[in-house]
Design a protein around this motif. Structure first.
Motif, PDB file in Angstrom:
ATOM      1  N   ASN A  28      -6.258   6.957  -4.990  1.00 41.64           N
ATOM      2  CA  ASN A  28      -6.900   7.924  -5.881  1.00 41.64           C
ATOM      3  C   ASN A  28      -7.916   7.285  -6.819  1.00 41.64           C
ATOM      4  N   SER A  29      -7.791   5.978  -7.041  1.00 46.67           N
ATOM      5  CA  SER A  29      -8.697   5.307  -7.978  1.00 46.67           C
ATOM      6  C   SER A  29      -8.764   3.817  -7.647  1.00 46.67           C
ATOM      7  N   ARG A  30      -9.752   3.172  -8.225  1.00 39.81           N
ATOM      8  CA  ARG A  30      -9.850   1.716  -8.086  1.00 39.81           C
ATOM      9  C   ARG A  30      -8.604   1.032  -8.640  1.00 39.81           C
ATOM     10  N   SER A  31      -8.155   1.509  -9.787  1.00 42.27           N
ATOM     11  CA  SER A  31      -6.981   0.898 -10.420  1.00 42.27           C
ATOM     12  C   SER A  31      -5.762   0.988  -9.514  1.00 42.27           C
ATOM     13  N   GLU A  32      -5.537   2.150  -8.924  1.00 42.21           N
ATOM     14  CA  GLU A  32      -4.400   2.322  -8.025  1.00 42.21           C
ATOM     15  C   GLU A  32      -4.522   1.386  -6.821  1.00 42.21           C
ATOM     16  N   ALA A  33      -5.718   1.315  -6.263  1.00 42.40           N
ATOM     17  CA  ALA A  33      -5.942   0.440  -5.109  1.00 42.40           C
ATOM     18  C   ALA A  33      -5.684  -1.020  -5.463  1.00 42.40           C
ATOM     19  N   LEU A  34      -6.246  -1.450  -6.564  1.00 44.68           N
ATOM     20  CA  LEU A  34      -6.073  -2.844  -6.977  1.00 44.68           C
ATOM     21  C   LEU A  34      -4.615  -3.172  -7.280  1.00 44.68           C
ATOM     22  N   ARG A  35      -3.906  -2.267  -7.951  1.00 44.04           N
ATOM     23  CA  ARG A  35      -2.482  -2.503  -8.241  1.00 44.04           C
ATOM     24  C   ARG A  35      -1.705  -2.692  -6.939  1.00 44.04           C
ATOM     25  N   ASP A  36      -1.936  -1.807  -5.975  1.00 39.23           N
ATOM     26  CA  ASP A  36      -1.203  -1.868  -4.711  1.00 39.23           C
ATOM     27  C   ASP A  36      -1.569  -3.122  -3.918  1.00 39.23           C
ATOM     28  N   LEU A  37      -2.846  -3.420  -3.842  1.00 45.79           N
ATOM     29  CA  LEU A  37      -3.280  -4.591  -3.084  1.00 45.79           C
ATOM     30  C   LEU A  37      -2.807  -5.890  -3.728  1.00 45.79           C
ATOM     31  N   ILE A  38      -2.773  -5.934  -5.028  1.00 42.14           N
ATOM     32  CA  ILE A  38      -2.251  -7.123  -5.727  1.00 42.14           C
ATOM     33  C   ILE A  38      -0.756  -7.269  -5.458  1.00 42.14           C
ATOM     34  N   ARG A  39      -0.008  -6.157  -5.499  1.00 44.02           N
ATOM     35  CA  ARG A  39       1.432  -6.216  -5.184  1.00 44.02           C
ATOM     36  C   ARG A  39       1.653  -6.776  -3.786  1.00 44.02           C
ATOM     37  N   ILE A  40       0.868  -6.298  -2.815  1.00 44.43           N
ATOM     38  CA  ILE A  40       0.979  -6.774  -1.435  1.00 44.43           C
ATOM     39  C   ILE A  40       0.701  -8.271  -1.380  1.00 44.43           C
ATOM     40  N   VAL A  45       2.434 -14.037  -0.944  1.00 40.03           N
ATOM     41  CA  VAL A  45       2.462 -15.378  -1.525  1.00 40.03           C
ATOM     42  C   VAL A  45       3.904 -15.816  -1.766  1.00 40.03           C
ATOM     43  N   GLY A  46       4.751 -14.871  -2.176  1.00 37.47           N
ATOM     44  CA  GLY A  46       6.163 -15.182  -2.370  1.00 37.47           C
ATOM     45  C   GLY A  46       6.816 -15.660  -1.090  1.00 37.47           C
ATOM     46  N   ARG A  47       6.486 -15.032   0.040  1.00 40.66           N
ATOM     47  CA  ARG A  47       7.025 -15.457   1.338  1.00 40.66           C
ATOM     48  C   ARG A  47       6.518 -16.844   1.701  1.00 40.66           C
TER      49      ARG A  47
END
Length: 86
Positions: A28-40, A45-47
Motif C-alpha cells: 500500500n505504501s513505500r513504508s509498508e514495502a520497505l518494512r516487509d522487505l527489510i524483515r525478509i 541474514v539470520g539464517r
C-alpha cells in the motif's frame, strides 16, 4: 514492540522497484514495502549467521582434533576450496 523512524537513502533503481511494487498493489505504501522487505532480509541474514557459526565450529573442531571432523565426498573439497578464499 515500538517502532522508530529511520532515515535512509536509496539509489534511484531501488526506489523505482519499490514504487513499482506499490503501483502494482503488492504494497500500500513505500513504508509498508520497505518494512516487509527489510524483515525478509533480516531473516535471511539470520539464517546465514547460523550457517557461518556452524562452519566456524567445524573449523574449531578441525583445529582441536587435527583432522576434519566430517568427511563429505565432493562437498568437502568444495568447502576447503571456499575456505581458501577467506
Amino acid at each position: 514492540m515500538g517502532s522508530r523512524v529511520v532515515p535512509l537513502r536509496l539509489d534511484d533503481e531501488t526506489l523505482r522497484l519499490i514504487d513499482e511494487l506499490v503501483n502494482l498493489g503488492v504494497y500500500n505504501s513505500r513504508s509498508e514495502a520497505l518494512r516487509d522487505l527489510i524483515r525478509i532480509g533480516v531473516k535471511r541474514v539470520g539464517r546465514v549467521k547460523v550457517i557461518i557459526e556452524a562452519v566456524n565450529k567445524l573449523f574449531e573442531l578441525e583445529e582441536d582434533e587435527g583432522d576434519i571432523p566430517i568427511k563429505l565426498e565432493g562437498s568437502l573439497k568444495q568447502l576447503l576450496a571456499e575456505r581458501e578464499r577467506f
